[in-house]
Design a protein around this motif. Structure first.
Motif, PDB file in Angstrom:
ATOM      1  N   TYR A 191       0.854  -1.196   0.000  1.00 29.35           N
ATOM      2  CA  TYR A 191       0.000   0.000   0.000  1.00 29.35           C
ATOM      3  C   TYR A 191       0.889   1.244   0.000  1.00 29.35           C
ATOM      4  CZ  TYR A 191      -3.926  -3.099   1.016  1.00 29.35           C
ATOM      5  OH  TYR A 191      -4.892  -4.090   0.937  1.00 29.35           O
ATOM      6  N   PRO A 192       1.133   1.843  -1.178  1.00 28.82           N
ATOM      7  CA  PRO A 192       2.017   3.012  -1.248  1.00 28.82           C
ATOM      8  C   PRO A 192       1.467   4.197  -0.466  1.00 28.82           C
ATOM      9  CG  PRO A 192       1.727   2.032  -3.420  1.00 28.82           C
ATOM     10  CD  PRO A 192       0.716   1.397  -2.509  1.00 28.82           C
ATOM     11  N   ALA A 193       2.363   4.902   0.202  1.00 30.19           N
ATOM     12  CA  ALA A 193       2.001   6.096   0.958  1.00 30.19           C
ATOM     13  C   ALA A 193       2.111   7.357   0.113  1.00 30.19           C
ATOM     14  CB  ALA A 193       2.906   6.216   2.178  1.00 30.19           C
ATOM     15  N   LEU A 194       2.485   7.209  -1.151  1.00 27.02           N
ATOM     16  CA  LEU A 194       2.678   8.332  -2.048  1.00 27.02           C
ATOM     17  C   LEU A 194       2.284   7.911  -3.459  1.00 27.02           C
ATOM     18  CD1 LEU A 194       6.543   8.602  -2.582  1.00 27.02           C
ATOM     19  CD2 LEU A 194       5.432   6.699  -1.478  1.00 27.02           C
ATOM     20  N   ASP A 217      -4.805   2.816  -4.197  1.00 23.38           N
ATOM     21  CA  ASP A 217      -6.022   3.614  -3.976  1.00 23.38           C
ATOM     22  C   ASP A 217      -6.040   4.387  -2.669  1.00 23.38           C
ATOM     23  OD1 ASP A 217      -6.932   2.463  -6.340  1.00 23.38           O
ATOM     24  OD2 ASP A 217      -7.900   0.799  -5.283  1.00 23.38           O
ATOM     25  N   TYR A 218      -5.002   4.268  -1.842  1.00 20.60           N
ATOM     26  CA  TYR A 218      -5.140   4.777  -0.475  1.00 20.60           C
ATOM     27  C   TYR A 218      -3.960   5.658  -0.046  1.00 20.60           C
ATOM     28  CZ  TYR A 218      -8.504   0.991  -0.713  1.00 20.60           C
ATOM     29  OH  TYR A 218      -9.524   0.163  -1.122  1.00 20.60           O
ATOM     30  N   GLY A 251      -1.309   3.777   8.982  1.00 17.59           N
ATOM     31  CA  GLY A 251      -2.703   4.203   8.988  1.00 17.59           C
ATOM     32  C   GLY A 251      -3.351   4.031   7.624  1.00 17.59           C
ATOM     33  N   LYS A 252      -2.627   4.421   6.586  1.00 19.00           N
ATOM     34  CA  LYS A 252      -3.146   4.282   5.224  1.00 19.00           C
ATOM     35  C   LYS A 252      -3.278   2.806   4.845  1.00 19.00           C
ATOM     36  CE  LYS A 252      -1.371   8.749   3.688  1.00 19.00           C
ATOM     37  NZ  LYS A 252      -0.474   9.487   2.757  1.00 19.00           N
ATOM     38  N   MET A 253      -2.298   1.991   5.267  1.00 17.29           N
ATOM     39  CA  MET A 253      -2.367   0.564   4.936  1.00 17.29           C
ATOM     40  C   MET A 253      -3.596  -0.084   5.570  1.00 17.29           C
ATOM     41  SD  MET A 253       0.164  -2.566   6.068  1.00 17.29           S
ATOM     42  CE  MET A 253      -0.091  -2.180   7.805  1.00 17.29           C
ATOM     43  N   ASP A 260     -10.607  -2.578   1.277  1.00 18.31           N
ATOM     44  CA  ASP A 260     -10.533  -3.663   0.286  1.00 18.31           C
ATOM     45  C   ASP A 260     -11.412  -4.837   0.695  1.00 18.31           C
ATOM     46  OD1 ASP A 260      -8.873  -2.404  -1.487  1.00 18.31           O
ATOM     47  OD2 ASP A 260      -7.038  -3.400  -0.825  1.00 18.31           O
ATOM     48  N   LEU A 261     -11.473  -5.084   1.982  1.00 13.89           N
ATOM     49  CA  LEU A 261     -12.332  -6.149   2.490  1.00 13.89           C
ATOM     50  C   LEU A 261     -13.801  -5.856   2.169  1.00 13.89           C
ATOM     51  CD1 LEU A 261     -12.583  -8.740   4.167  1.00 13.89           C
ATOM     52  CD2 LEU A 261     -12.666  -7.303   6.208  1.00 13.89           C
ATOM     53  N   ARG A 262     -14.203  -4.627   2.400  1.00 19.24           N
ATOM     54  CA  ARG A 262     -15.589  -4.242   2.104  1.00 19.24           C
ATOM     55  C   ARG A 262     -15.888  -4.315   0.611  1.00 19.24           C
ATOM     56  NH1 ARG A 262     -13.897  -0.299   5.940  1.00 19.24           N
ATOM     57  NH2 ARG A 262     -14.865  -0.646   7.989  1.00 19.24           N
TER      58      ARG A 262
END
Length: 300
Positions: A191-194, A217-218, A251-253, A260-262
């Motif tokens: 999950y990239p932070a940028l 996406d996050y 936090g973003k991850m 993603d689960l939803r």
């Protein structure tokens, strides 16, 4: 050294028949927590073996890597030099991250953004060595082959039953290490932070397997970007689970994993392991920025 793994209990997980555990790498060492310990481990050994007395590295104003390198220098007897992105910071009071690094003995030099973009340029690095050397150079974020080797030790045989391994992504060293040590059939989600449009291409220089992917996406607009929705999620997650998250990476991850689960990205029966890469030291500095913007604060 192996970090403890904590089970997360949330209604959305039970509803989707998914298990989620968090590997608390952030608890390994007080000031070298999370992936920074892993990335520095073999670099410090190499620096010592090479007879180096000085470490030079790069980072932004709230860099976990600069903070950890300064701590490592103090603990293991290295002189440390931090090249910080943003010459405008030179005339401002040091934020908590840089102030702590300075207290631990790191000499800080502030580069304008044009200079900072040369951080991988051979001629620029040669000039640095002529100015500050001899020294052991560690790249921005700590990512090099030795760092990937260190991060490959995060996973152990005790983690073999997880179907998905999730981690935040900055420079990509942690993701590369996980991809190298994952068991057959495990899938690595980064999950990239940028935004980093070239990140996938760069990661291919470290990862040769096809057991990973980036979930883009996050990032919430880019590195260090945060909004009330993410603040609320981090505070709510800590309140419900007791696990603190940093606003830049973990936090973003975790926000992304649960979203993603939803969305059905993680199917029923998935067994998910999220790697807590630390970064909690940055909360104090982030709260200073949030207060200036009249935004809610993160719970320490």
């Amino acid at each position: 050294m192996e970090a403890i793994t904590v089970a997360v209990q949330l209604p959305v997980l039970r509803a989707q028949n998914v298990t989620l555990h968090v590997k608390r790498e952030d608890l390994l060492f007080p000031n070298l927590s999370g992936n920074k310990y892993r990335k520095l481990k073999y670099n410090l050994e190499a620096a010592k073996a090479g007879g180096h007395k000085t470490l030079i590295t790069f980072g932004g104003a709230f860099s976990n890597h600069l903070h950890a390198t300064a701590a490592a220098g103090k603990q293991y007897g290295f002189r440390t030099i931090g090249l910080v992105r943003g010459e405008e910071l030179r005339e401002k009071p040091l934020n908590p991250t840089l102030a702590q690094a300075h207290q631990w003995g790191m000499k800080l030099f502030f580069l304008n953004r044009k200079e900072y973009r040369l951080k991988s340029d051979p001629d620029f690095l040669k000039t640095l060595m002529e100015t500050f050397g001899p020294a052991y150079l560690i790249p921005e974020g700590g990512t090099n082959d030795l760092a990937v080797r260190g991060c490959s030790e995060i996973l152990t045989l005790a983690d073999r039953d997880f179907t998905h391994i999730c981690c935040p992504v900055g420079t990509g060293g942690t993701l590369a290490g996980l991809a190298r040590s994952a068991q057959p059939g495990q899938h690595i989600l980064g999950y990239p932070a940028l935004k980093a449009p070239d990140l996938q291409k760069e990661l291919r220089t470290w990862i040769f397997a096809n057991n990973w992917e980036l979930v883009r996406d996050y990032h919430f607009g880019g590195y260090g970007k945060i909004n009330p929705e993410l603040i609320g999620f981090i505070n709510d997650f800590k309140g419900k689970t007791g696990i603190p998250l940093d606003p830049v990476y973990t936090g973003k991850m975790l926000f992304g994993i649960l979203e993603d689960l939803r969305r059905g990205r993680l199917g029923s029966g998935s067994r998910v392991l999220a790697i807590h890469t630390g970064g909690l030291q940055g909360i104090a500095g982030m709260n200073m920025q949030l207060k200036k913007k009249n935004l809610p604060l993160l719970h320490l």
